[in-house]
Design a protein around this motif. Structure first.
Motif, PDB file in Angstrom:
ATOM      1  N   GLU A  75     -20.854 -42.945   3.560  1.00  0.00           N
ATOM      2  CA  GLU A  75     -20.397 -42.264   4.780  1.00  0.00           C
ATOM      3  C   GLU A  75     -18.870 -42.172   4.835  1.00  0.00           C
ATOM      4  OE1 GLU A  75     -23.311 -43.087   8.298  1.00  0.00           O
ATOM      5  OE2 GLU A  75     -22.963 -44.993   7.264  1.00  0.00           O
ATOM      6  N   VAL A  76     -18.286 -41.769   3.733  1.00  0.00           N
ATOM      7  CA  VAL A  76     -16.828 -41.663   3.662  1.00  0.00           C
ATOM      8  C   VAL A  76     -16.368 -40.498   4.544  1.00  0.00           C
ATOM      9  CG1 VAL A  76     -14.851 -41.305   2.135  1.00  0.00           C
ATOM     10  CG2 VAL A  76     -16.848 -42.598   1.328  1.00  0.00           C
ATOM     11  N   THR A  77     -15.433 -40.786   5.436  1.00  0.00           N
ATOM     12  CA  THR A  77     -14.982 -39.797   6.413  1.00  0.00           C
ATOM     13  C   THR A  77     -13.463 -39.729   6.418  1.00  0.00           C
ATOM     14  OG1 THR A  77     -16.879 -40.354   7.812  1.00  0.00           O
ATOM     15  CG2 THR A  77     -15.131 -39.045   8.807  1.00  0.00           C
ATOM     16  N   VAL A  78     -12.928 -38.546   6.220  1.00  0.00           N
ATOM     17  CA  VAL A  78     -11.486 -38.325   6.285  1.00  0.00           C
ATOM     18  C   VAL A  78     -11.128 -37.825   7.677  1.00  0.00           C
ATOM     19  CG1 VAL A  78      -9.572 -36.929   5.417  1.00  0.00           C
ATOM     20  CG2 VAL A  78     -11.268 -37.856   3.822  1.00  0.00           C
ATOM     21  N   GLY A  79     -10.301 -38.567   8.391  1.00  0.00           N
ATOM     22  CA  GLY A  79      -9.923 -38.186   9.740  1.00  0.00           C
ATOM     23  C   GLY A  79     -11.044 -38.390  10.737  1.00  0.00           C
ATOM     24  N   PHE A  80     -10.742 -38.160  12.011  1.00  0.00           N
ATOM     25  CA  PHE A  80     -11.744 -38.299  13.068  1.00  0.00           C
ATOM     26  C   PHE A  80     -11.746 -37.029  13.911  1.00  0.00           C
ATOM     27  CE2 PHE A  80      -7.849 -40.646  14.096  1.00  0.00           C
ATOM     28  CZ  PHE A  80      -7.393 -40.007  15.250  1.00  0.00           C
ATOM     29  N   ASP A  81     -12.762 -36.877  14.720  1.00  0.00           N
ATOM     30  CA  ASP A  81     -12.945 -35.658  15.503  1.00  0.00           C
ATOM     31  C   ASP A  81     -11.721 -35.351  16.362  1.00  0.00           C
ATOM     32  OD1 ASP A  81     -15.426 -35.306  14.440  1.00  0.00           O
ATOM     33  OD2 ASP A  81     -16.530 -36.075  16.173  1.00  0.00           O
ATOM     34  N   ARG A 138      -9.333 -43.227  20.266  1.00  0.00           N
ATOM     35  CA  ARG A 138     -10.130 -43.987  21.235  1.00  0.00           C
ATOM     36  C   ARG A 138     -11.381 -43.204  21.633  1.00  0.00           C
ATOM     37  NH1 ARG A 138     -11.950 -44.142  25.810  1.00  0.00           N
ATOM     38  NH2 ARG A 138     -11.069 -42.079  26.219  1.00  0.00           N
ATOM     39  N   ALA A 139     -11.209 -41.919  21.923  1.00  0.00           N
ATOM     40  CA  ALA A 139     -12.346 -41.100  22.330  1.00  0.00           C
ATOM     41  C   ALA A 139     -13.365 -40.960  21.199  1.00  0.00           C
ATOM     42  CB  ALA A 139     -11.856 -39.718  22.777  1.00  0.00           C
ATOM     43  N   ALA A 140     -12.881 -40.765  19.969  1.00  0.00           N
ATOM     44  CA  ALA A 140     -13.786 -40.630  18.826  1.00  0.00           C
ATOM     45  C   ALA A 140     -14.541 -41.932  18.573  1.00  0.00           C
ATOM     46  CB  ALA A 140     -12.999 -40.217  17.581  1.00  0.00           C
ATOM     47  N   THR A 141     -13.858 -43.054  18.752  1.00  0.00           N
ATOM     48  CA  THR A 141     -14.503 -44.356  18.573  1.00  0.00           C
ATOM     49  C   THR A 141     -15.578 -44.571  19.626  1.00  0.00           C
ATOM     50  OG1 THR A 141     -12.466 -45.270  17.638  1.00  0.00           O
ATOM     51  CG2 THR A 141     -14.107 -46.840  18.432  1.00  0.00           C
ATOM     52  N   ALA A 142     -15.270 -44.233  20.869  1.00  0.00           N
ATOM     53  CA  ALA A 142     -16.253 -44.381  21.948  1.00  0.00           C
ATOM     54  C   ALA A 142     -17.471 -43.495  21.706  1.00  0.00           C
ATOM     55  CB  ALA A 142     -15.599 -44.047  23.287  1.00  0.00           C
ATOM     56  N   ALA A 143     -17.234 -42.287  21.210  1.00  0.00           N
ATOM     57  CA  ALA A 143     -18.356 -41.384  20.933  1.00  0.00           C
ATOM     58  C   ALA A 143     -19.223 -41.919  19.806  1.00  0.00           C
ATOM     59  CB  ALA A 143     -17.816 -39.990  20.583  1.00  0.00           C
ATOM     60  N   TRP A 144     -18.596 -42.459  18.773  1.00  0.00           N
ATOM     61  CA  TRP A 144     -19.359 -43.026  17.654  1.00  0.00           C
ATOM     62  C   TRP A 144     -20.198 -44.199  18.121  1.00  0.00           C
ATOM     63  CZ3 TRP A 144     -20.190 -47.541  15.087  1.00  0.00           C
ATOM     64  CH2 TRP A 144     -20.821 -47.455  13.829  1.00  0.00           C
ATOM     65  N   ARG A 145     -19.610 -45.043  18.940  1.00  0.00           N
ATOM     66  CA  ARG A 145     -20.354 -46.207  19.432  1.00  0.00           C
ATOM     67  C   ARG A 145     -21.542 -45.780  20.291  1.00  0.00           C
ATOM     68  NH1 ARG A 145     -16.540 -50.275  22.330  1.00  0.00           N
ATOM     69  NH2 ARG A 145     -18.416 -51.575  22.240  1.00  0.00           N
ATOM     70  N   ALA A 146     -21.353 -44.733  21.071  1.00  0.00           N
ATOM     71  CA  ALA A 146     -22.456 -44.240  21.905  1.00  0.00           C
ATOM     72  C   ALA A 146     -23.596 -43.693  21.047  1.00  0.00           C
ATOM     73  CB  ALA A 146     -21.938 -43.161  22.851  1.00  0.00           C
ATOM     74  N   SER A 147     -23.246 -43.130  19.907  1.00  0.00           N
ATOM     75  CA  SER A 147     -24.256 -42.576  19.006  1.00  0.00           C
ATOM     76  C   SER A 147     -24.858 -43.621  18.077  1.00  0.00           C
ATOM     77  CB  SER A 147     -23.645 -41.447  18.160  1.00  0.00           C
ATOM     78  OG  SER A 147     -23.191 -40.397  18.974  1.00  0.00           O
ATOM     79  N   ASN A 148     -24.191 -44.767  17.971  1.00  0.00           N
ATOM     80  CA  ASN A 148     -24.647 -45.846  17.080  1.00  0.00           C
ATOM     81  C   ASN A 148     -24.661 -47.171  17.831  1.00  0.00           C
ATOM     82  OD1 ASN A 148     -24.508 -44.509  14.110  1.00  0.00           O
ATOM     83  ND2 ASN A 148     -22.797 -43.771  15.353  1.00  0.00           N
TER      84      ASN A 148
END
Length: 278
Positions: A75-81, A138-148
């Protein structure tokens, strides 16, 4: 499982030293910042000979983030949303995205290597960029946590923020400067308010992680604490030890930052000390 973060300040200048530390400290995964090179310029051989696979995101001689891991990375990801860009506007009216964020998953744990923008000066556009970058992270992290839900995650790297007065040697020196301003500290606190844990500080570990090369800052211990591992509660529950490796600022040609490391109670494919049961 040992996981660490280190702003290496040019991986090509310090590859042997980095790998020596990795092997000596038995580190499984290292998130690096300021590698200052493109993937094709990265000194792969010395890492691979020591048993580390690499994921690299570098665009030029500035910035750049990477991971070295003895464990499989997925799940290698470059950058965040919606990560903000900075610089001269491109033909499509967007701003260039810098090499500042790289995510991987190892043993079902989500890890990010992050090099937060410096900010430069309070009146500089880079400061506004820094605050916007942090808010989007911060927003991208919160969204990821909500989805996982329930998945362990850690944001690791050079945050370029000293969240508390004790995180700089003399607050008077930083009057009117970046890294200690109220908006920057509020941006850092927002991650904690969202439930992330400052892993080293939560365990009573104090000390600086950065000392400028100039004015004998290190011998005088005139440093800053700006490198962190911020983990979700699920990540924090796995932590059995944490440390700041101050001695890596010593010796020949060191980085101006030192590693921050955590040890996790996680069984991995590398474990070879489990008794065999017949």
């Amino acid at each position: 499982m040992r996981v660490a973060t280190w702003n290496v300040n040019s991986v090509r200048a310090r590859s042997a030293r980095i790998v020596d530390w990795l092997v000596r400290e038995d580190v499984d995964v290292l998130g690096m910042q300021e590698i200052k090179c493109k993937p094709e310029q990265f000194p792969r051989e010395v890492f691979e000979e020591a048993g580390y696979e690499l994921e690299i995101h570098g665009l030029n001689q500035w910035n750049g983030v990477a991971f070295a891991s003895r464990l499989p990375m997925s799940e290698v990801t470059v950058g965040f949303d919606e990560m903000p860009g900075f610089g001269k506007e491109l033909e499509d009216a967007t701003l260039p995205l810098e090499a500042r964020a790289l995510g991987i998953t190892v043993e079902d744990i989500r890890l990010w290597s992050l090099y937060v923008p410096n900010g430069r000066e309070l009146t500089h556009p880079h400061y506004t960029y820094k605050l916007a970058w942090l808010e989007r992270l911060r927003a991208a992290t919160a969204a990821w946590r909500a989805s996982n839900p329930g998945a362990p995650l850690a944001l690791m790297g050079d945050f370029n923020i000293a969240p508390r007065d004790i995180d700089v040697w003399d607050m008077a020196v930083f009057d009117g400067a970046t890294h200690v301003s109220a908006p920057e500290r509020a941006a850092f606190q927002a991650f904690l308010d969202d439930g992330l844990v400052d892993i080293t500080r939560d365990r009573g570990i104090e000390g600086y992680t950065y000392w400028d090369y100039q004015q004998l800052r290190f011998p005088k211990n005139e440093g800053m604490r700006i490198d962190f591992i911020l983990g979700t509660p699920e990540f924090d529950e796995l932590v059995v030890d944490a440390s700041i490796h101050r001695d890596e600022r010593k010796g020949e040609a060191p980085s101006d930052h030192v590693p921050v490391m955590v040890e996790l109670d996680v069984a991995t494919s590398l474990d070879d000390d489990v008794p065999m049961i017949f």
